[in-house]
Enzyme design. Structure first.
Site, PDB file in Angstrom:
ATOM      1  N   GLY A  13       0.782  -1.239   0.000  1.00  0.00           N
ATOM      2  CA  GLY A  13       0.000   0.000   0.000  1.00  0.00           C
ATOM      3  C   GLY A  13       0.808   1.280   0.000  1.00  0.00           C
ATOM      4  O   GLY A  13       0.289   2.339   0.359  1.00  0.00           O
ATOM      5  N   SER A  14       2.069   1.213  -0.455  1.00  0.00           N
ATOM      6  CA  SER A  14       2.857   2.451  -0.427  1.00  0.00           C
ATOM      7  C   SER A  14       2.350   3.464  -1.456  1.00  0.00           C
ATOM      8  O   SER A  14       2.426   4.676  -1.216  1.00  0.00           O
ATOM      9  CB  SER A  14       4.345   2.167  -0.629  1.00  0.00           C
ATOM     10  OG  SER A  14       4.624   1.771  -1.943  1.00  0.00           O
ATOM     11  N   ARG A  66     -13.810 -15.809 -10.726  1.00  0.00           N
ATOM     12  CA  ARG A  66     -13.224 -14.472 -10.853  1.00  0.00           C
ATOM     13  C   ARG A  66     -14.242 -13.429 -11.290  1.00  0.00           C
ATOM     14  O   ARG A  66     -14.185 -12.271 -10.876  1.00  0.00           O
ATOM     15  CB  ARG A  66     -12.059 -14.510 -11.853  1.00  0.00           C
ATOM     16  CG  ARG A  66     -10.819 -15.235 -11.362  1.00  0.00           C
ATOM     17  CD  ARG A  66     -10.093 -14.412 -10.313  1.00  0.00           C
ATOM     18  NE  ARG A  66      -9.874 -13.049 -10.797  1.00  0.00           N
ATOM     19  CZ  ARG A  66      -8.882 -12.683 -11.576  1.00  0.00           C
ATOM     20  NH1 ARG A  66      -7.979 -13.550 -11.930  1.00  0.00           N
ATOM     21  NH2 ARG A  66      -8.765 -11.436 -11.979  1.00  0.00           N
ATOM     22  N   MET A  91      -3.214  -7.107  -7.645  1.00  0.00           N
ATOM     23  CA  MET A  91      -2.481  -8.187  -8.313  1.00  0.00           C
ATOM     24  C   MET A  91      -3.353  -9.080  -9.200  1.00  0.00           C
ATOM     25  O   MET A  91      -3.049 -10.253  -9.376  1.00  0.00           O
ATOM     26  CB  MET A  91      -1.753  -9.035  -7.255  1.00  0.00           C
ATOM     27  CG  MET A  91      -0.757  -8.248  -6.425  1.00  0.00           C
ATOM     28  SD  MET A  91       0.423  -7.325  -7.422  1.00  0.00           S
ATOM     29  CE  MET A  91       1.457  -8.683  -7.972  1.00  0.00           C
ATOM     30  N   LEU A  94      -8.324  -7.419 -14.517  1.00  0.00           N
ATOM     31  CA  LEU A  94      -9.780  -7.245 -14.429  1.00  0.00           C
ATOM     32  C   LEU A  94     -10.430  -8.129 -15.490  1.00  0.00           C
ATOM     33  O   LEU A  94     -10.151  -7.984 -16.680  1.00  0.00           O
ATOM     34  CB  LEU A  94     -10.158  -5.778 -14.640  1.00  0.00           C
ATOM     35  CG  LEU A  94      -9.456  -4.767 -13.720  1.00  0.00           C
ATOM     36  CD1 LEU A  94     -10.041  -3.375 -13.931  1.00  0.00           C
ATOM     37  CD2 LEU A  94      -9.535  -5.154 -12.251  1.00  0.00           C
ATOM     38  N   HIS A 111       2.724   0.536 -13.270  1.00  0.00           N
ATOM     39  CA  HIS A 111       3.551  -0.650 -13.487  1.00  0.00           C
ATOM     40  C   HIS A 111       5.028  -0.241 -13.392  1.00  0.00           C
ATOM     41  O   HIS A 111       5.428   0.768 -13.974  1.00  0.00           O
ATOM     42  CB  HIS A 111       3.254  -1.253 -14.863  1.00  0.00           C
ATOM     43  CG  HIS A 111       3.990  -2.531 -15.084  1.00  0.00           C
ATOM     44  ND1 HIS A 111       3.579  -3.722 -14.504  1.00  0.00           N
ATOM     45  CD2 HIS A 111       5.125  -2.810 -15.768  1.00  0.00           C
ATOM     46  CE1 HIS A 111       4.430  -4.678 -14.840  1.00  0.00           C
ATOM     47  NE2 HIS A 111       5.378  -4.147 -15.605  1.00  0.00           N
TER      48      HIS A 111
HETATM   49  C1  GRF Z   1       4.296  -1.272  -7.169  1.00  0.00           C
HETATM   50  O1  GRF Z   1       5.631  -1.506  -7.531  1.00  0.00           O
HETATM   51  C2  GRF Z   1       3.422  -1.128  -8.385  1.00  0.00           C
HETATM   52  O2  GRF Z   1       4.082  -0.535  -9.469  1.00  0.00           O
HETATM   53  C3  GRF Z   1       3.097  -2.564  -8.714  1.00  0.00           C
HETATM   54  O3  GRF Z   1       2.918  -3.174  -7.472  1.00  0.00           O
HETATM   55  C4  GRF Z   1       3.686  -2.485  -6.479  1.00  0.00           C
HETATM   56  C5  GRF Z   1       2.724  -2.095  -5.400  1.00  0.00           C
HETATM   57  O4  GRF Z   1       3.367  -1.528  -4.291  1.00  0.00           O
HETATM   58  N1  GRF Z   1       1.943  -2.635  -9.587  1.00  0.00           N
HETATM   59  P1  GRF Z   1       2.539  -0.862  -3.128  1.00  0.00           P
HETATM   60  O5  GRF Z   1       1.551  -1.913  -2.610  1.00  0.00           O
HETATM   61  O6  GRF Z   1       1.821   0.336  -3.679  1.00  0.00           O
HETATM   62  O7  GRF Z   1       3.545  -0.503  -2.092  1.00  0.00           O
END
Ligand code: GRF
Length: 196
Positions: A13-14, A66, A91, A94, A111
């Site tokens: 969640g960063s 799904r 992850m 869709l 990405h």
């Molecule tokens: C990030 O590197 C983003 O580019 C990829 O997944 C990672 C998610 O990181 N799609 P965070 O959960 O937002 O820290």
């Protein structure tokens, strides 16, 4: 126009944090209307709860397939009058066509590579293993493909001094955080159009 966001996140969640901080600092004209996670233990959910961001945990294991999982998420989002769906470390691809019926081009993803290079998982390791000197991050529209929608903005990052794939990830992440908030702000200010 202040954009109402639904953020979908599966993990740490960063990016959610970075977007939220940019909003609070006045650098991003948006409001996080809801955070949805498919992982009950995610850092993203924890952050949302601590910061009074409405959140829903919607687990794939509670559904037959799904498509039904996607539809449950869409139903949850519908309660919040959302302008933009933001995938931030979500992850899953869709699957339901309802996503695109409901939101059209208003779904974006981040990405950690310069797409179209290194789509899919472990993009930073793919770039490191290939001996790239420069990689970066991409914000793109989401369609049914894996990381294949139209590119909105990219940031190049020099990774020539990085000694490991983890170092590459750490270095790119700093730029991800800046780029995501910037792109959302540009969409809010209509400096960036999603409809081509
Ligand atoms: C990030 O590197 C983003 O580019 C990829 O997944 C990672 C998610 O990181 N799609 P965070 O959960 O937002 O820290």
């Amino acid at each position: 126009m202040t954009l109402r966001l639904a953020i979908l996140a599966s993990g740490r969640g960063s990016n959610l944090r970075a977007i939220h901080k940019a909003i609070m600092d006045g650098r991003c004209d948006a409001h996080i209307a809801v955070l949805i996670s498919d992982n009950a233990d995610s850092g993203a959910l924890e952050y949302a709860r601590e910061n009074n961001i409405p959140s829903h945990t919607i687990l794939l294991s509670d559904f037959d397939d799904r498509l039904k999982h996607d539809e449950a998420i869409i139903s949850a989002i519908e309660q919040y009058s959302v302008d933009l769906v933001v995938l931030a470390g979500y992850m899953r691809v869709l699957r339901s066509s309802k996503w695109f019926e409901m939101f059209g081009h208003r779904i974006i993803n981040i990405h950690p590579s310069l797409l179209p290079k290194y789509s899919g998982l472990d993009a930073q390791k793919q770039a490191f293993d290939a001996g790239e000197k420069v990689s970066g991050c991409t914000i793109h529209l989401v369609d049914e493909s894996l990381d294949g929608g139209r590119i909105l903005m990219q940031k190049e990052v020099d990774i020539s001094e990085c000694k490991s794939a983890d170092e590459v990830s750490e270095k790119i992440l700093v730029y991800e955080h800046e780029l995501y908030a910037l792109v959302i702000d540009k969409i809010a200010k209509k400096q960036l159009r999603l409809d081509g």
